[in-house]
Motif scaffolding. Structure first.
Motif, PDB file in Angstrom:
ATOM      1  N   VAL A 126      -7.277 -11.324  -3.155  1.00  0.00           N
ATOM      2  CA  VAL A 126      -6.306 -10.241  -2.986  1.00  0.00           C
ATOM      3  C   VAL A 126      -5.358 -10.589  -1.844  1.00  0.00           C
ATOM      4  CG1 VAL A 126      -6.001  -7.784  -2.531  1.00  0.00           C
ATOM      5  CG2 VAL A 126      -7.997  -8.575  -3.816  1.00  0.00           C
ATOM      6  N   ASN A 136      -8.039   7.115 -10.586  1.00  0.00           N
ATOM      7  CA  ASN A 136      -8.426   6.856  -9.198  1.00  0.00           C
ATOM      8  C   ASN A 136      -8.033   8.029  -8.298  1.00  0.00           C
ATOM      9  OD1 ASN A 136      -9.416   5.400  -6.989  1.00  0.00           O
ATOM     10  ND2 ASN A 136      -7.394   4.570  -6.527  1.00  0.00           N
ATOM     11  N   ASP A 147      -9.395   7.957  -5.029  1.00  0.00           N
ATOM     12  CA  ASP A 147      -9.792   7.448  -3.716  1.00  0.00           C
ATOM     13  C   ASP A 147      -8.574   6.900  -2.966  1.00  0.00           C
ATOM     14  OD1 ASP A 147     -11.487   6.737  -1.618  1.00  0.00           O
ATOM     15  OD2 ASP A 147     -11.874   4.741  -2.453  1.00  0.00           O
ATOM     16  N   TRP A 148      -7.604   7.770  -2.719  1.00  0.00           N
ATOM     17  CA  TRP A 148      -6.396   7.355  -2.006  1.00  0.00           C
ATOM     18  C   TRP A 148      -5.679   8.572  -1.448  1.00  0.00           C
ATOM     19  CZ3 TRP A 148      -1.350   8.782  -3.514  1.00  0.00           C
ATOM     20  CH2 TRP A 148      -1.280   9.466  -4.733  1.00  0.00           C
ATOM     21  N   ASN A 184      -6.416   3.637   1.446  1.00  0.00           N
ATOM     22  CA  ASN A 184      -6.191   2.695   0.348  1.00  0.00           C
ATOM     23  C   ASN A 184      -4.722   2.621  -0.072  1.00  0.00           C
ATOM     24  OD1 ASN A 184      -8.906   1.979   0.276  1.00  0.00           O
ATOM     25  ND2 ASN A 184      -9.409   3.620  -1.159  1.00  0.00           N
ATOM     26  N   TYR A 232      -3.928  -0.137  -3.131  1.00  0.00           N
ATOM     27  CA  TYR A 232      -4.895  -1.222  -3.291  1.00  0.00           C
ATOM     28  C   TYR A 232      -6.297  -0.622  -3.347  1.00  0.00           C
ATOM     29  CZ  TYR A 232      -5.666  -0.649   1.748  1.00  0.00           C
ATOM     30  OH  TYR A 232      -5.950  -0.122   2.997  1.00  0.00           O
ATOM     31  N   ASP A 233      -7.268  -1.442  -3.664  1.00  0.00           N
ATOM     32  CA  ASP A 233      -8.688  -1.043  -3.680  1.00  0.00           C
ATOM     33  C   ASP A 233      -8.963   0.006  -4.762  1.00  0.00           C
ATOM     34  OD1 ASP A 233     -11.332  -0.746  -3.168  1.00  0.00           O
ATOM     35  OD2 ASP A 233     -11.130  -0.212  -1.052  1.00  0.00           O
ATOM     36  N   ASP A 249     -11.836   0.119  -6.829  1.00  0.00           N
ATOM     37  CA  ASP A 249     -13.207   0.078  -7.348  1.00  0.00           C
ATOM     38  C   ASP A 249     -13.784   1.462  -7.619  1.00  0.00           C
ATOM     39  OD1 ASP A 249     -13.247   0.479  -4.548  1.00  0.00           O
ATOM     40  OD2 ASP A 249     -15.343  -0.139  -4.431  1.00  0.00           O
TER      41      ASP A 249
END
Length: 201
Positions: free
Chosen positions: A33, A75, A77-78, A85, A103-104, A106
Motif C-alpha cells: 500500500v 464500509n 469504519d471511517w 482511515n 484507505y484501510d 478490512d
C-alpha cells in the motif's frame, strides 16, 4: 469521474517469508500500500493534519464520491472529522479544496473479514449492511446525486474488477451478489437508502 489518481495505490503481490529455522519459506498473497507521503507527493500536495476539518474546506464532488464509494463497499469504519482511515491532501494551490483520500477497508462488507463489525453509531447489525454516512460528514445531497451518476457510469468497469483471476469462483459469486444489492438501489432512481440490509444467499 472515478479518478485512479485520487486514491491510495495498492498492488497485490506473492510474498515469501523466510524463517531461518525452517527449510521452506511461507508463501502467501499480500498487499503493498502506498505511503501517505507518496500519495500527497503524487497529487502535488501535502498531508493536512487537522482535527475537525469543515465540510466547506473539502472538494465537495470528491468527498461525495468517496462517501458513496464507502457505501458501495459497505464500509462504516471511517470519518473525515477525526480523520479515521482518511488522509487529507491539501493541493499545492492553497485556494484549492482539500481532497479526502480513504484507505484501510478490512472492516468493509465487501471484504467481510471474520473480525469486522459495523460502526456502532450507524444502527446497522451486520458488517455487510450498508449505511450512508453523508450527513455526518457534511456531504450535500446534490453532490451525492452527481456521485451516484458517476458510479453508475462505471458499473461495468467496477464489476470487471471483481472477476479477478486471483479470486475463487465462490468469492466472485459472493462479491457480485453483494454489489448487486447496492446497484439495484442506485439504479432505482429513488433516494439512496440511508440503511441498506444485505442477506447473503
Amino acid at each position: 469521474t472515478l479518478s485512479p489518481e485520487r486514491c491510495t495505490r495498492a498492488r497485490l503481490i506473492r510474498l515469501h517469508l523466510k524463517d531461518h529455522n525452517k527449510k521452506r519459506p511461507k508463501k502467501m498473497m499480500a498487499m503493498l500500500v502506498e505511503h501517505e507521503e507518496q500519495v500527497s507527493a503524487r497529487l502535488g500536495g501535502t498531508i493536512k493534519e487537522v482535527w475537525g476539518v469543515r465540510p466547506d474546506e473539502m472538494d465537495a464532488d470528491h468527498a461525495a464520491l468517496m462517501t458513496l464509494f464507502q457505501y458501495m463497499i459497505g464500509n462504516t469504519d471511517w470519518e473525515t472529522i477525526s480523520c479515521r482511515n482518511i488522509m487529507l491532501v491539501q493541493p499545492s494551490d492553497t485556494a484549492a479544496k482539500i481532497l479526502p483520500i480513504p484507505y484501510d477497508f478490512d472492516f468493509s462488507g465487501l471484504v467481510a473479514a471474520p473480525y469486522a463489525v459495523p460502526n456502532s453509531e450507524c444502527g446497522i447489525r451486520h458488517v455487510q449492511d450498508r449505511y450512508l454516512m453523508y450527513r455526518e460528514n457534511g456531504v450535500e445531497p446534490e453532490a451525492l446525486e452527481k456521485a451516484r451518476n458517476t458510479i453508475l457510469t462505471h458499473k461495468d468497469e467496477l464489476y470487471r474488477l471483481f472477476r479477478d483471476k486471483n479470486l475463487s469462483d465462490e468469492s466472485i459469486e459472493q462479491i457480485t451478489a453483494f454489489m448487486d444489492v447496492c446497484f439495484e438501489a442506485l439504479e432505482s432512481g429513488a433516494e439512496i437508502p440511508l440503511r441498506l440490509e444485505y442477506t447473503p444467499k
